[in-house]
Enzyme design. Structure first.
Site, PDB file in Angstrom:
ATOM      1  N   THR A 136       0.901  -1.254  -0.094  1.00 18.66           N
ATOM      2  CA  THR A 136      -0.163  -0.040  -0.066  1.00 18.66           C
ATOM      3  C   THR A 136       0.874   1.307  -0.130  1.00 18.66           C
ATOM      4  O   THR A 136       1.729   1.165   0.511  1.00 18.66           O
ATOM      5  CB  THR A 136      -0.875   0.074   1.298  1.00 18.66           C
ATOM      6  OG1 THR A 136      -1.502   1.288   1.545  1.00 18.66           O
ATOM      7  CG2 THR A 136      -0.200  -0.388   2.592  1.00 18.66           C
ATOM      8  N   TYR A 160      -2.031   0.460   9.736  1.00 21.27           N
ATOM      9  CA  TYR A 160      -1.926  -0.246   8.560  1.00 21.27           C
ATOM     10  C   TYR A 160      -1.002  -0.277   7.532  1.00 21.27           C
ATOM     11  O   TYR A 160      -0.557  -1.416   7.456  1.00 21.27           O
ATOM     12  CB  TYR A 160      -3.193   0.383   7.808  1.00 21.27           C
ATOM     13  CG  TYR A 160      -3.452   0.062   6.484  1.00 21.27           C
ATOM     14  CD1 TYR A 160      -3.747  -1.320   6.218  1.00 21.27           C
ATOM     15  CD2 TYR A 160      -3.228   0.727   5.211  1.00 21.27           C
ATOM     16  CE1 TYR A 160      -3.705  -1.863   4.922  1.00 21.27           C
ATOM     17  CE2 TYR A 160      -3.689   0.215   4.211  1.00 21.27           C
ATOM     18  CZ  TYR A 160      -3.514  -1.026   3.880  1.00 21.27           C
ATOM     19  OH  TYR A 160      -3.720  -1.673   2.329  1.00 21.27           O
TER      20      TYR A 160
HETATM   21  N1  UFG Z   1     -12.733  10.572   3.084  1.00 22.57           N
HETATM   22  C1  UFG Z   1     -13.800  11.519   3.349  1.00 22.57           C
HETATM   23  N2  UFG Z   1     -14.987  11.210   3.576  1.00 22.57           N
HETATM   24  C2  UFG Z   1     -15.339   9.662   3.697  1.00 22.57           C
HETATM   25  C3  UFG Z   1     -14.445   9.110   3.704  1.00 22.57           C
HETATM   26  C4  UFG Z   1     -13.234   9.271   3.220  1.00 22.57           C
HETATM   27  O1  UFG Z   1     -13.663  12.847   3.381  1.00 22.57           O
HETATM   28  O2  UFG Z   1     -16.701   9.648   4.086  1.00 22.57           O
HETATM   29  C5  UFG Z   1     -11.693  11.193   2.819  1.00 22.57           C
HETATM   30  C6  UFG Z   1     -10.390  10.536   3.643  1.00 22.57           C
HETATM   31  O3  UFG Z   1     -10.361  11.394   4.717  1.00 22.57           O
HETATM   32  C7  UFG Z   1      -9.121  10.638   2.625  1.00 22.57           C
HETATM   33  C8  UFG Z   1      -9.729  10.383   1.314  1.00 22.57           C
HETATM   34  O4  UFG Z   1     -11.165  10.621   1.450  1.00 22.57           O
HETATM   35  O5  UFG Z   1      -8.837  12.066   2.576  1.00 22.57           O
HETATM   36  C9  UFG Z   1      -9.626   8.958   0.749  1.00 22.57           C
HETATM   37  O6  UFG Z   1      -9.982   8.007   1.761  1.00 22.57           O
HETATM   38  P1  UFG Z   1     -10.129   6.499   1.783  1.00 22.57           P
HETATM   39  O7  UFG Z   1     -10.664   5.962   3.020  1.00 22.57           O
HETATM   40  O8  UFG Z   1     -11.246   6.387   0.380  1.00 22.57           O
HETATM   41  O9  UFG Z   1      -8.728   5.894   1.515  1.00 22.57           O
HETATM   42  P2  UFG Z   1      -7.355   6.190   2.356  1.00 22.57           P
HETATM   43  O10 UFG Z   1      -6.571   7.128   1.522  1.00 22.57           O
HETATM   44  O11 UFG Z   1      -7.589   6.109   3.486  1.00 22.57           O
HETATM   45  O12 UFG Z   1      -7.101   4.708   2.030  1.00 22.57           O
HETATM   46  C10 UFG Z   1      -6.586   3.980   0.981  1.00 22.57           C
HETATM   47  C11 UFG Z   1      -6.425   2.567   1.054  1.00 22.57           C
HETATM   48  C12 UFG Z   1      -4.997   2.215   1.495  1.00 22.57           C
HETATM   49  C13 UFG Z   1      -4.107   3.201   0.864  1.00 22.57           C
HETATM   50  C14 UFG Z   1      -4.456   4.502   0.676  1.00 22.57           C
HETATM   51  C15 UFG Z   1      -3.530   5.179   0.168  1.00 22.57           C
HETATM   52  O13 UFG Z   1      -7.585   1.900   1.956  1.00 22.57           O
HETATM   53  O14 UFG Z   1      -4.802   0.909   1.436  1.00 22.57           O
HETATM   54  O15 UFG Z   1      -5.710   4.684   0.398  1.00 22.57           O
HETATM   55  O16 UFG Z   1      -3.749   6.201  -0.576  1.00 22.57           O
HETATM   56  F1  UFG Z   1      -2.852   2.816   1.443  1.00 22.57           F
END
Ligand code: UFG
Length: 347
Positions: A136, A160
């Site tokens: 990741t 994670y």
């Molecule tokens: N977000 C919101 N509202 C929501 C959900 C998410 O604003 O309801 C934001 C988060 O705070 C973040 C962005 O959208 O800024 C993306 O969030 P995600 O939860 O969709 O994804 P993450 O970036 O947390 O995590 C994902 C994968 C990981 C990977 C990571 C790296 O799950 O495996 O992307 O980019 F490492």
């Protein structure tokens, strides 16, 4: 024998000799199920191990051998490798929710690092020589330079990312001491669904931005929040490199064929090399759905890096990968189509 018949037999023999039996861990989950479909489409034989902690039997195509259990169960892995003559492994099974990893880190270290270590050991014992590992972008944490190159320092912002980084190290060091070869793929933000509508995300409750937004767009949820509007980005919201799940799987297929041809172990980022902010994503979802979203601003979510965008030069040059779906509208529209199918099915 006619020249045409000889050519046909030669082609068939080449295809047969390239046919692989691939153990797909987490094959009943979102990304793993797309891998199973791609292997079937290419004429390979997938075998699935899944503990159904987040997987769904509906995502398993009929006829594919399926073992219920955890990858940390060494006896089960040995039995599968022996009974199915596994040629290669694609290891997807993991816990993947960043905020959950902050509140329950031990779940991540046990499930991702400890069980993966046991799994690698069982694969080495079984004589497996090819291993494709789902890592990741979370291993990078906040970086000063964007896009992020594989040579950047790893400094995870959340458990994670740490749990996956440790698994990378276990795999790398094990491979150095054995004849195991690997491709580690560091995923950026995987989204979308199979363009043919055969698979997609079923997680309930939804944990990732695009799924949450398409649920809001079709009225499955009343409203949603933007976590953090004061990041050092042009619109103040986090930037991510969203990659279509089918392009991500194409990278895995390229990795398998690279290892099959004797390629040396390597590590590569999986992303497109450009990012979109949370607000960009929500605008595209509203536009594709033809429906305004009810969105409120909320505080930052713990563990979020401000910007994560991949330098994917290595994936393109070493594995010959070329994306087919590098378009946020396509990603959102496939995710939306899948969400609508599920709503009709009442899943
Ligand atoms: N977000 C919101 N509202 C929501 C959900 C998410 O604003 O309801 C934001 C988060 O705070 C973040 C962005 O959208 O800024 C993306 O969030 P995600 O939860 O969709 O994804 P993450 O970036 O947390 O995590 C994902 C994968 C990981 C990977 C990571 C790296 O799950 O495996 O992307 O980019 F490492």
């Amino acid at each position: 024998m006619s020249a045409t018949l000889a050519a046909h037999r030669l082609k068939r023999d080449v295809v047969m000799s390239e046919r692989m039996t691939v153990l797909v861990t987490g094959g009943a989950g979102y990304i793993g199920s797309h891998m199973v479909l791609a292997l079937l489409d290419a004429g390979h034989r997938p075998v699935i191990i899944d503990d159904f902690s987040t997987g769904h039997e509906k995502l398993v195509p009929s006829g594919v051998p399926l073992f219920r259990g955890n990858v940390g169960d060494s006896a089960l892995v040995a039995e599968i490798c022996d009974s199915h003559k596994i040629d290669a492994v694609a290891h997807f099974a993991a816990s993947i929710v960043v905020p959950e990893s902050v509140t329950d880190p031990l779940k991540y270290f046990v499930n991702n690092t400890v069980n993966t270590t046991r799994f690698i050991a069982a694969c080495v014992d079984a004589g497996i020589k090819r291993f494709v590992f789902s890592s990741t972008a979370a291993v990078y944490g906040n970086q000063d330079v964007s896009p992020i190159h594989e040579g950047a320092n790893t400094q995870p912002e959340n458990p994670y990312g740490s749990s996956k980084l440790m698994s990378e190290m276990v795999l790398r060091d094990s491979a150095m001491a054995t004849d195991l070869s690997y491709v580690i793929l560091r995923y950026f933000n995987v989204a979308g669904a199979d363009p043919q509508g055969r698979s997609g995300q079923l997680s309930q409750p939804a944990t990732h931005l695009i799924k949450i937004a398409v649920e809001a767009a079709i009225g499955k949820r009343a409203a949603m929040q933007v976590y953090g509007t004061d990041y050092p980005t042009p619109d103040g919201t986090c930037i991510r490199d969203y990659i279509h799940v089918s392009d991500l799987i194409a990278a895995h297929m390229a990795a398998l064929s690279y290892l099959q041809k004797g390629g040396a172990s390597l590590l590569a980022n999986c992303g497109y090399g450009h990012g979109a902010s949370v607000r960009d994503v929500l605008d595209v979802v509203a536009s594709v759905a033809g429906q305004p979203l009810d969105v409120t601003d909320a505080p930052r979510r713990p563990g979020d890096a401000a910007v994560l965008v991949a330098d994917s030069t290595k994936l393109r040059s070493a594995l010959g990968w070329a994306p087919r779906y590098d378009d946020l509208h396509q990603i959102v529209s496939d995710a939306l189509a899948w969400e609508r199918i599920n709503s009709q099915c009442g899943r």
